[in-house]
Structure formats: structure tokens, C-alpha cells
Motif scaffolding. Structure first.
Motif, mmCIF file in Angstrom:
data_model
loop_
_atom_site.group_PDB
_atom_site.id
_atom_site.type_symbol
_atom_site.label_atom_id
_atom_site.label_comp_id
_atom_site.label_asym_id
_atom_site.label_seq_id
_atom_site.Cartn_x
_atom_site.Cartn_y
_atom_site.Cartn_z
ATOM 1 N N PRO A 1 -68.496 22.672 33.239
ATOM 2 C CA PRO A 1 -67.818 22.746 34.547
ATOM 3 C C PRO A 1 -67.323 21.388 35.045
ATOM 4 O O PRO A 1 -67.887 20.346 34.702
ATOM 5 N N ILE A 2 -66.293 21.460 35.861
ATOM 6 C CA ILE A 2 -65.639 20.255 36.394
ATOM 7 C C ILE A 2 -65.493 20.408 37.903
ATOM 8 O O ILE A 2 -65.062 21.458 38.382
ATOM 9 N N THR B 1 -63.553 20.047 41.219
ATOM 10 C CA THR B 1 -62.165 19.856 41.646
ATOM 11 C C THR B 1 -62.187 19.063 42.951
ATOM 12 O O THR B 1 -62.686 19.568 43.958
ATOM 13 N N ASN C 1 -59.081 23.592 35.810
ATOM 14 C CA ASN C 1 -59.203 24.894 35.139
ATOM 15 C C ASN C 1 -57.883 25.641 35.185
ATOM 16 O O ASN C 1 -57.422 26.191 34.194
ATOM 17 N N VAL D 1 -74.552 33.494 39.018
ATOM 18 C CA VAL D 1 -73.540 32.873 38.162
ATOM 19 C C VAL D 1 -74.132 32.169 36.947
ATOM 20 O O VAL D 1 -73.434 31.897 35.974
ATOM 21 N N GLY D 2 -75.430 31.889 36.990
ATOM 22 C CA GLY D 2 -76.073 31.235 35.837
ATOM 23 C C GLY D 2 -76.139 32.143 34.626
ATOM 24 O O GLY D 2 -76.554 31.716 33.543
ATOM 25 N N GLU E 1 -65.988 28.891 28.729
ATOM 26 C CA GLU E 1 -66.679 28.159 29.795
ATOM 27 C C GLU E 1 -67.546 29.128 30.578
ATOM 28 O O GLU E 1 -67.312 30.343 30.557
ATOM 29 N N SER F 1 -69.507 23.217 38.981
ATOM 30 C CA SER F 1 -70.319 22.051 38.628
ATOM 31 C C SER F 1 -71.593 21.941 39.457
ATOM 32 O O SER F 1 -72.381 21.007 39.251
ATOM 33 N N ALA F 2 -71.795 22.874 40.384
ATOM 34 C CA ALA F 2 -73.018 22.965 41.194
ATOM 35 C C ALA F 2 -73.519 21.605 41.670
ATOM 36 O O ALA F 2 -74.643 21.198 41.342
ATOM 37 N N ASP G 1 -74.808 20.678 44.276
ATOM 38 C CA ASP G 1 -76.051 20.735 45.065
ATOM 39 C C ASP G 1 -77.303 20.613 44.197
ATOM 40 O O ASP G 1 -78.367 20.236 44.695
ATOM 41 N N ILE G 2 -77.202 20.948 42.903
ATOM 42 C CA ILE G 2 -78.401 20.852 42.046
ATOM 43 C C ILE G 2 -78.198 19.867 40.881
ATOM 44 O O ILE G 2 -79.058 19.756 40.012
HETATM 45 P P1 NAD Z 1 -70.697 26.606 41.859
HETATM 46 O O1 NAD Z 1 -70.535 27.740 40.895
HETATM 47 O O2 NAD Z 1 -70.699 25.254 41.278
HETATM 48 O O3 NAD Z 1 -72.071 26.829 42.670
HETATM 49 C C1 NAD Z 1 -72.319 27.982 43.468
HETATM 50 C C2 NAD Z 1 -73.835 28.161 43.642
HETATM 51 O O4 NAD Z 1 -74.411 28.590 42.399
HETATM 52 C C3 NAD Z 1 -74.558 26.859 44.007
HETATM 53 O O5 NAD Z 1 -75.624 27.170 44.879
HETATM 54 C C4 NAD Z 1 -75.110 26.365 42.679
HETATM 55 O O6 NAD Z 1 -76.292 25.584 42.790
HETATM 56 C C5 NAD Z 1 -75.384 27.672 41.953
HETATM 57 N N1 NAD Z 1 -75.232 27.529 40.504
HETATM 58 C C6 NAD Z 1 -74.057 27.379 39.836
HETATM 59 N N2 NAD Z 1 -74.283 27.264 38.521
HETATM 60 C C7 NAD Z 1 -75.619 27.352 38.350
HETATM 61 C C8 NAD Z 1 -76.463 27.303 37.197
HETATM 62 N N3 NAD Z 1 -75.969 27.138 35.964
HETATM 63 N N4 NAD Z 1 -77.798 27.411 37.378
HETATM 64 C C9 NAD Z 1 -78.302 27.583 38.613
HETATM 65 N N5 NAD Z 1 -77.561 27.648 39.747
HETATM 66 C C10 NAD Z 1 -76.224 27.530 39.604
HETATM 67 O O7 NAD Z 1 -69.555 26.776 42.947
HETATM 68 P P2 NAD Z 1 -69.063 25.748 44.084
HETATM 69 O O8 NAD Z 1 -70.251 25.050 44.667
HETATM 70 O O9 NAD Z 1 -68.199 26.549 44.942
HETATM 71 O O10 NAD Z 1 -68.157 24.705 43.324
HETATM 72 C C11 NAD Z 1 -68.574 23.391 42.950
HETATM 73 C C12 NAD Z 1 -67.436 22.674 42.232
HETATM 74 O O11 NAD Z 1 -67.189 23.319 40.967
HETATM 75 C C13 NAD Z 1 -66.103 22.690 42.983
HETATM 76 O O12 NAD Z 1 -65.491 21.426 42.829
HETATM 77 C C14 NAD Z 1 -65.288 23.758 42.285
HETATM 78 O O13 NAD Z 1 -63.922 23.510 42.380
HETATM 79 C C15 NAD Z 1 -65.780 23.598 40.858
HETATM 80 N N6 NAD Z 1 -65.641 24.802 40.025
HETATM 81 C C16 NAD Z 1 -65.418 24.575 38.717
HETATM 82 C C17 NAD Z 1 -65.351 25.659 37.854
HETATM 83 C C18 NAD Z 1 -65.143 25.382 36.387
HETATM 84 O O14 NAD Z 1 -65.160 24.230 35.969
HETATM 85 N N7 NAD Z 1 -64.948 26.417 35.582
HETATM 86 C C19 NAD Z 1 -65.529 26.969 38.329
HETATM 87 C C20 NAD Z 1 -65.797 27.159 39.680
HETATM 88 C C21 NAD Z 1 -65.868 26.060 40.522
#
Ligand code: NAD
Length: 347
Positions: A76-77, A79, A89, A248-249, A264, A269-270, A272-273
Motif C-alpha cells: 500500500p501507498i 496518497t 493506484n 480489510v486485513g 495488492e 497504508s494504515a 494509524d498502525i
Molecule cells: P486504510 O485501509 O489504510 O485503513 C483503514 C482502517 O483499517 C485503519 O483503521 C487501519 O488501521 C485498518 N487496517 C488497514 N489495513 C490493515 C491491516 N493489514 N491490518 C490491520 N488493520 C488494517 O485506509 P485509510 O486510512 O483510509 O487510508 C490510508 C492511506 O492509504 C491513504 O493515503 C489512502 O489514500 C491510502 N490507500 C492506499 C491504497 C492502496 O495503496 N491500494 C488503498 C486504499 C487507501
């Protein structure tokens, strides 16, 4: 004989993103090494940090590598918001016409949810709709985003969904739309779906308005089999279907074009964690398995999927997002041990 024997090494392009990207990538590298997967990754850093270093979100060499290998695994990246950046993406999907976004949501017995029998595959059109990037400022008060739907692009995504249904023994394809309001754009998508359906009389074809679909998905997801839809509805509904199976994990994805494919996790890129060693790498590992299926290394994909299934079902080393206590590295270590055990049993 071990699964590795007599297999030539294949090169796959790998984009290393940010946030939890490096942590879940390390998990893939460890698991591939344990499974002796005959793949060499051509690795490139992409994203904001790379932009700050070299002035480009994706270096030219990274594009060149993907154009050569035709297969990309991408972590993940982030944005950057409000800096005029286009999502990387969206850029990749459009630049290489990776038009079919395939997102399977299947319940796992190891993850307790109110929806234990969910098994929905979504085909999301990946290159047009409101993601076409056509926006204009009319005044300080008024902004326009143009929704683009074409006959040709609607037809190929509908055909992909029906072909998948036929080849994988699925019974029904449902077209999700809002043709009651957007009579021209969504009307065209629905019309094309109905035309394509005539070539697949063995598959049930029906349709549903997107808001009704959202409600029905959470009332009874077993009503659905294969969904085909436009870009924005697919983006939103597949986050919903990932919620049905535990988050989403657990949701992998493939972005497939005519001769190139990018794999992908659905999640981002989550931030927060990030850096906390608690991210669940399963969605990314399953995406890597889909990549292995795509390049004909199905036996390695099956080995890794079996290990994931065994470790998740044992329930000792699962990550927090699905109710466990394990860190990313503890879960990965458990997968590596399980893979070694499965290889030894097969020897
Ligand atoms: P996110 O999917 O990164 O996170 C949403 C929630 O799900 C958060 O609480 C996060 O901690 C949790 N989460 C996500 N993946 C997890 C994992 N593998 N294990 C456990 N918990 C997980 O969505 P967001 O916070 O809206 O976006 C963060 C950044 O990621 C933004 O810059 C967005 O543009 C980007 N983004 C990238 C992609 C990609 O690269 N394909 C897809 C979606 C969002």
C-alpha cells in the motif's frame, strides 16, 4: 519431490510503499523464502518519501520494470492529500489499462463474524467512472467531477465477470448500478450487461440498485454470488464486503489488463498502525498467492494458502484485527514454521 524442483526463477516487479507497507512486505518475503518460491522480486520504493528524495512518486525504472515483467506486486501507498497528487493506484490502473479489479470476499472459519457463509466476488471496472480524473472548477462556489461510462469498457468488465462465473462454477452475476437516476451513464452500463448476459444463458443474470445492494449485503450476503459494477460503487461495496468477512486485513485483489497485472491488498497504508508491528499481512499474502496463480506457480500458492488456513484455524498466532494477540512478526514466524512442516510432510 519438492515443489521447487525444475522451476525456472521468474522475475516479478515489487513496489514498496509506505505506512504498513514495509512490515507486510517483510512477511511476504519471509513466507516466499520458506516456501522456496522460484520468484525474484525487482524492488522499487514508491510514494511520498521517494518523491521527496527524487522528485517522482514512481521512479521511471520502476515503470520500466513493470513494463518488462508484466507482473507487479504492490504494497500500500499513502496518497498525499491536498497537494495536487493523483492517487498512485489510480495512475497505475489507468496508465496500464488494468481494467478488471477482482476482489473476492469469502468467510473464514477462523474469523467469527455475523456472516459465516459469505462468498462474494466483485468485478469492479477500474479505469473510468468518476475516477476518470476529469474535474473542473466553475467558480469558487462550484466544482464538477465528470462521470465517464463507455460501451466498450462496460462490455469488457461485464464479460470478465461472466467468464469468471462460467469457469469457476458460479451461478449468478448481479449488475450493481443507479440507472434509475443516472439514466444515460448507468443506463448504458446496465444495458451492456444485459446484452453480454445473453451470451451466458447458463448463468443467472440480475441487477440491483446500489443502495438496495448495500442494505441487502448486510441483511443477507448469501443472496449474492458474483457482482459486476462501476468504479466508485465497486470501491465502496468491496470495503463493505471486506467488513462482512472480518475487515480489510483479509481482502486481496488483482487488477488485470490484457497482458499486465498488478496485485495488492484492498486496504491502504494504515498510517494509524504503521511501525507498531500489529498489521495483518494476510490480505497482502493472499494477493501474492493470486499473483503466483497468475504466473502458473499454483502449487506454491496452494502451499502458502494452506499454511495461512492452518495457522488461522489454530487461533494461537492471529493478529488483533481478527481478535488475536499476535504481532505481525509472530504471525509470520508461525506461517514460516507451518510451511516448513507442510514441506517436510510432503517430502
Ligand atoms: P486504510 O485501509 O489504510 O485503513 C483503514 C482502517 O483499517 C485503519 O483503521 C487501519 O488501521 C485498518 N487496517 C488497514 N489495513 C490493515 C491491516 N493489514 N491490518 C490491520 N488493520 C488494517 O485506509 P485509510 O486510512 O483510509 O487510508 C490510508 C492511506 O492509504 C491513504 O493515503 C489512502 O489514500 C491510502 N490507500 C492506499 C491504497 C492502496 O495503496 N491500494 C488503498 C486504499 C487507501
Amino acid at each position: 519431490m519438492r515443489a521447487t524442483d525444475n522451476k525456472a526463477i521468474k522475475t516479478v516487479t515489487f513496489f514498496m510503499g509506505d505506512g504498513i507497507g514495509p512490515e507486510i512486505s517483510d512477511s511476504v518475503f519471509a513466507v516466499f523464502q520458506a516456501a522456496h518460491v522460484p520468484v525474484r522480486f525487482d524492488i522499487y520504493n514508491v510514494g511520498e518519501a521517494e518523491y521527496n528524495r527524487n522528485g517522482k512518486l514512481i521512479p521511471d525504472e520502476a515503470f520500466a520494470s513493470f513494463e518488462k515483467t508484466k507482473v507487479l506486486l504492490k504494497s500500500p501507498i499513502t496518497t498525499p492529500v491536498g497537494k495536487g497528487f493523483r492517487s498512485l493506484n489510480v495512475t497505475m490502473r489507468k496508465k496500464y489499462d488494468l481494467y478488471a479489479n477482482f476482489r473476492p470476499a469469502k468467510s473464514n472459519p477462523a474469523v467469527v463474524t455475523p456472516f459465516p457463509n459469505t462468498d462474494i466476488v466483485t468485478f469492479r471496472e477500474n479505469t473510468e467512472d468518476l475516477y476518470a480524473g476529469i474535474e473542473e472548477q466553475i467558480s469558487d462556489d462550484e466544482m464538477h467531477s465528470i462521470k465517464v461510462i463507455t460501451r466498450s469498457k462496460s462490455e469488457r468488465i461485464c464479460r470478465s465477470a461472466f467468464e469468471f462465473a462460467r469457469n469457476c462454477g458460479r451461478k449468478k452475476v448481479t449488475c450493481i448500478h443507479k440507472a434509475n437516476i443516472m439514466k444515460l451513464s448507468d443506463g448504458l452500463f446496465l444495458h451492456v450487461f444485459e446484452e453480454v448476459a445473453k451470451d451466458y444463458p447458463d448463468i443467472i443474470a440480475d441487477n440491483m440498485i446500489v443502495d438496495a445492494c448495500a442494505m441487502n449485503l448486510v441483511l443477507d450476503p448469501t443472496k449474492f454470488d458474483v457482482l459486476v459494477t462501476e468504479n466508485l460503487y465497486g470501491d465502496i461495496l468491496t470495503d463493505l464486503t471486506s467488513g462482512l468477512i472480518g475487515g480489510v486485513g483479509l481482502m486481496p485483489s488483482a487488477n488485470v489488463g490484457t497482458d499486465m497485472a498488478m496485485f495488492e491488498a484492498v486496504h491502504g497504508s494504515a498510517p494509524d498502525i504503521a511501525g507498531k508491528n500489529i498489521a495483518n499481512p494476510t490480505a497482502f499474502l493472499w494477493s501474492a498467492c493470486m499473483m503466483l496463480d497468475h504466473i502458473g506457480l499454483n502449487d506454491y500458492a496452494d502451499l502458502i494458502r494452506s499454511a495461512i488456513s492452518n495457522v488461522m484455524n489454530a487461533g494461537v498466532h492471529t493478529t488483533r484485527d481478527i481478535g488475536g494477540n499476535a504481532s505481525t512478526t509472530e504471525y509470520t514466524d508461525a506461517l514460516v514454521s507451518e510451511i516448513k512442516k507442510l514441506i517436510a510432510m510432503a517430502a
